[in-house]
Design a protein around this motif. Structure first.
Motif, PDB file in Angstrom:
ATOM      1  N   ILE A  23       0.853  -1.188   0.000  1.00  0.00           N
ATOM      2  CA  ILE A  23       0.000   0.000   0.000  1.00  0.00           C
ATOM      3  C   ILE A  23       0.888   1.236   0.000  1.00  0.00           C
ATOM      4  O   ILE A  23       1.838   1.340   0.761  1.00  0.00           O
ATOM      5  CB  ILE A  23      -0.956   0.013   1.207  1.00  0.00           C
ATOM      6  N   SER A  24       0.565   2.168  -0.878  1.00  0.00           N
ATOM      7  CA  SER A  24       1.316   3.408  -1.020  1.00  0.00           C
ATOM      8  C   SER A  24       0.450   4.571  -0.550  1.00  0.00           C
ATOM      9  O   SER A  24      -0.751   4.427  -0.336  1.00  0.00           O
ATOM     10  CB  SER A  24       1.686   3.578  -2.497  1.00  0.00           C
ATOM     11  N   TRP A  25       1.058   5.743  -0.444  1.00  0.00           N
ATOM     12  CA  TRP A  25       0.291   6.933  -0.082  1.00  0.00           C
ATOM     13  C   TRP A  25      -0.757   7.244  -1.141  1.00  0.00           C
ATOM     14  O   TRP A  25      -1.755   7.891  -0.846  1.00  0.00           O
ATOM     15  CB  TRP A  25       1.223   8.123   0.128  1.00  0.00           C
ATOM     16  N   MET A  26      -0.539   6.775  -2.369  1.00  0.00           N
ATOM     17  CA  MET A  26      -1.507   7.019  -3.440  1.00  0.00           C
ATOM     18  C   MET A  26      -2.780   6.197  -3.267  1.00  0.00           C
ATOM     19  O   MET A  26      -3.776   6.469  -3.928  1.00  0.00           O
ATOM     20  CB  MET A  26      -0.878   6.698  -4.795  1.00  0.00           C
ATOM     21  N   ASP A  27      -2.743   5.189  -2.406  1.00  0.00           N
ATOM     22  CA  ASP A  27      -3.902   4.330  -2.186  1.00  0.00           C
ATOM     23  C   ASP A  27      -4.849   4.877  -1.116  1.00  0.00           C
ATOM     24  O   ASP A  27      -5.995   4.443  -1.038  1.00  0.00           O
ATOM     25  CB  ASP A  27      -3.452   2.926  -1.792  1.00  0.00           C
ATOM     26  N   TYR A  28      -4.402   5.815  -0.301  1.00  0.00           N
ATOM     27  CA  TYR A  28      -5.236   6.319   0.782  1.00  0.00           C
ATOM     28  C   TYR A  28      -6.498   7.042   0.295  1.00  0.00           C
ATOM     29  O   TYR A  28      -7.570   6.849   0.882  1.00  0.00           O
ATOM     30  CB  TYR A  28      -4.433   7.206   1.736  1.00  0.00           C
ATOM     31  N   PRO A  29      -6.426   7.862  -0.747  1.00  0.00           N
ATOM     32  CA  PRO A  29      -7.677   8.489  -1.207  1.00  0.00           C
ATOM     33  C   PRO A  29      -8.726   7.480  -1.668  1.00  0.00           C
ATOM     34  O   PRO A  29      -9.919   7.659  -1.402  1.00  0.00           O
ATOM     35  CB  PRO A  29      -7.228   9.388  -2.367  1.00  0.00           C
ATOM     36  N   VAL A  30      -8.302   6.422  -2.342  1.00  0.00           N
ATOM     37  CA  VAL A  30      -9.280   5.432  -2.812  1.00  0.00           C
ATOM     38  C   VAL A  30      -9.888   4.676  -1.633  1.00  0.00           C
ATOM     39  O   VAL A  30     -11.080   4.350  -1.654  1.00  0.00           O
ATOM     40  CB  VAL A  30      -8.660   4.478  -3.867  1.00  0.00           C
ATOM     41  N   ILE A  31      -9.114   4.454  -0.604  1.00  0.00           N
ATOM     42  CA  ILE A  31      -9.656   3.803   0.595  1.00  0.00           C
ATOM     43  C   ILE A  31     -10.688   4.715   1.253  1.00  0.00           C
ATOM     44  O   ILE A  31     -11.765   4.262   1.660  1.00  0.00           O
ATOM     45  CB  ILE A  31      -8.517   3.419   1.572  1.00  0.00           C
ATOM     46  N   ALA A  32     -10.373   6.009   1.339  1.00  0.00           N
ATOM     47  CA  ALA A  32     -11.312   6.968   1.936  1.00  0.00           C
ATOM     48  C   ALA A  32     -12.597   7.066   1.118  1.00  0.00           C
ATOM     49  O   ALA A  32     -13.699   7.100   1.682  1.00  0.00           O
ATOM     50  CB  ALA A  32     -10.647   8.335   2.056  1.00  0.00           C
ATOM     51  N   LEU A  69     -14.380   6.455  -7.322  1.00  0.00           N
ATOM     52  CA  LEU A  69     -13.737   5.199  -6.916  1.00  0.00           C
ATOM     53  C   LEU A  69     -13.089   4.516  -8.121  1.00  0.00           C
ATOM     54  O   LEU A  69     -11.972   4.008  -8.023  1.00  0.00           O
ATOM     55  CB  LEU A  69     -14.760   4.273  -6.263  1.00  0.00           C
ATOM     56  N   CYS A  70     -13.770   4.546  -9.238  1.00  0.00           N
ATOM     57  CA  CYS A  70     -13.242   3.935 -10.457  1.00  0.00           C
ATOM     58  C   CYS A  70     -11.955   4.611 -10.899  1.00  0.00           C
ATOM     59  O   CYS A  70     -10.938   3.951 -11.121  1.00  0.00           O
ATOM     60  CB  CYS A  70     -14.299   4.002 -11.552  1.00  0.00           C
ATOM     61  N   PHE A  71     -11.964   5.916 -11.015  1.00  0.00           N
ATOM     62  CA  PHE A  71     -10.798   6.616 -11.556  1.00  0.00           C
ATOM     63  C   PHE A  71      -9.666   6.733 -10.550  1.00  0.00           C
ATOM     64  O   PHE A  71      -8.497   6.558 -10.903  1.00  0.00           O
ATOM     65  CB  PHE A  71     -11.203   7.992 -12.090  1.00  0.00           C
ATOM     66  N   VAL A  72      -9.977   7.039  -9.304  1.00  0.00           N
ATOM     67  CA  VAL A  72      -8.927   7.133  -8.294  1.00  0.00           C
ATOM     68  C   VAL A  72      -8.364   5.738  -8.003  1.00  0.00           C
ATOM     69  O   VAL A  72      -7.156   5.574  -7.792  1.00  0.00           O
ATOM     70  CB  VAL A  72      -9.452   7.830  -7.022  1.00  0.00           C
ATOM     71  N   GLY A  73      -9.206   4.717  -8.048  1.00  0.00           N
ATOM     72  CA  GLY A  73      -8.729   3.346  -7.865  1.00  0.00           C
ATOM     73  C   GLY A  73      -7.866   2.873  -9.016  1.00  0.00           C
ATOM     74  O   GLY A  73      -6.990   2.022  -8.838  1.00  0.00           O
ATOM     75  N   SER A  74      -8.089   3.433 -10.188  1.00  0.00           N
ATOM     76  CA  SER A  74      -7.261   3.063 -11.341  1.00  0.00           C
ATOM     77  C   SER A  74      -5.820   3.510 -11.167  1.00  0.00           C
ATOM     78  O   SER A  74      -4.913   2.937 -11.759  1.00  0.00           O
ATOM     79  CB  SER A  74      -7.841   3.659 -12.618  1.00  0.00           C
ATOM     80  N   ILE A  75      -5.597   4.527 -10.355  1.00  0.00           N
ATOM     81  CA  ILE A  75      -4.226   4.956 -10.064  1.00  0.00           C
ATOM     82  C   ILE A  75      -3.463   3.797  -9.429  1.00  0.00           C
ATOM     83  O   ILE A  75      -2.316   3.525  -9.793  1.00  0.00           O
ATOM     84  CB  ILE A  75      -4.231   6.195  -9.143  1.00  0.00           C
ATOM     85  N   THR A  76      -4.090   3.091  -8.509  1.00  0.00           N
ATOM     86  CA  THR A  76      -3.461   1.946  -7.875  1.00  0.00           C
ATOM     87  C   THR A  76      -3.178   0.845  -8.895  1.00  0.00           C
ATOM     88  O   THR A  76      -2.115   0.224  -8.873  1.00  0.00           O
ATOM     89  CB  THR A  76      -4.343   1.407  -6.729  1.00  0.00           C
ATOM     90  N   CYS A  77      -4.121   0.629  -9.794  1.00  0.00           N
ATOM     91  CA  CYS A  77      -3.914  -0.405 -10.821  1.00  0.00           C
ATOM     92  C   CYS A  77      -2.742  -0.072 -11.732  1.00  0.00           C
ATOM     93  O   CYS A  77      -1.944  -0.950 -12.068  1.00  0.00           O
ATOM     94  CB  CYS A  77      -5.183  -0.589 -11.652  1.00  0.00           C
ATOM     95  N   VAL A  78      -2.616   1.185 -12.123  1.00  0.00           N
ATOM     96  CA  VAL A  78      -1.494   1.580 -12.977  1.00  0.00           C
ATOM     97  C   VAL A  78      -0.188   1.470 -12.195  1.00  0.00           C
ATOM     98  O   VAL A  78       0.826   0.999 -12.719  1.00  0.00           O
ATOM     99  CB  VAL A  78      -1.700   3.010 -13.527  1.00  0.00           C
ATOM    100  N   ARG A  79      -0.202   1.875 -10.934  1.00  0.00           N
ATOM    101  CA  ARG A  79       1.005   1.803 -10.105  1.00  0.00           C
ATOM    102  C   ARG A  79       1.494   0.368  -9.965  1.00  0.00           C
ATOM    103  O   ARG A  79       2.689   0.093 -10.019  1.00  0.00           O
ATOM    104  CB  ARG A  79       0.723   2.399  -8.722  1.00  0.00           C
TER     105      ARG A  79
END
Length: 181
Positions: A23-32, A69-79
């Motif tokens: 889990i990265s700092w980029m994942d926190y917004p999608v969790i929220a 959730l879809c777009f912010v969660g996609s950041i995690t998928c790309v990462r």
């Protein structure tokens, strides 16, 4: 039939663990966003089916949170490099060709997300005067968040390109083909 024998006949599946070290700092917004969406849907369910008097704004806001959730969660998928792609094509390529194909796929991904980001900026600008139906907030807030997510995905894809270019082709080929046993 014996339970151990049944389990031995089951195909191998990915093991589910409680390891959250990736889990990265980029994942926190999608969790929220996900937690907020759960709360919104729970409030909508409770007010509609228990109180028999639904909150009017929860449906629209939940819909927008699902888009976020879809777009912010996609950041995690790309990462993580876990977006959907036809991975089995690597089986048919010569090993020396896997690295150029992987770099090309990342470049196409980066270009696509960057292009979506520019389109999102245009859409957000055009909708800055439009407001949501049930909440007095501009719709452009959603579009600006989607746009920022697309630009961040493009940036991450470019970082992944640099990482791929620095790595040996045989290591990349081994990783791509390792998924097939």
């Amino acid at each position: 039939m014996d339970i151990e024998k049944e389990q031995a006949e089951l195909p191998d599946v990915l093991e589910i663990t409680d390891d959250i070290s990736d889990i990265s700092w980029m994942d926190y917004p999608v969790i929220a966003i996900f937690v907020a969406l759960i709360g919104l849907v729970a409030a909508q369910f409770f007010t509609r089916y228990v109180l028999n008097d639904s909150l009017g704004w929860t449906e629209e806001v939940s819909r927008y949170f699902l888009v976020l959730l879809c777009f912010v969660g996609s950041i995690t998928c790309v990462r993580k490099g876990s977006h959907i792609y036809l991975e089995f094509f690597y089986l048919f390529l010569p090993r020396w060709m896997i690295k150029p194909v992987a770099v090309s796929a990342e470049f196409i991904t980066a270009f696509f997300f960057g292009w979506l980001g520019f389109l999102g900026m245009e859409l957000a600008y055009k909708t800055k005067a439009q407001y949501m139906a049930s909440v007095p907030l501009p719709k452009s807030l959603i579009y600006y968040t989607v746009t920022a997510s697309c630009f961040l995905m493009a940036a991450i894809a470019f970082v992944r390109i640099i990482q791929l270019l620095r790595r040996d082709a045989h290591v990349i080929a081994a990783e791509k083909l390792d998924n097939f046993g």
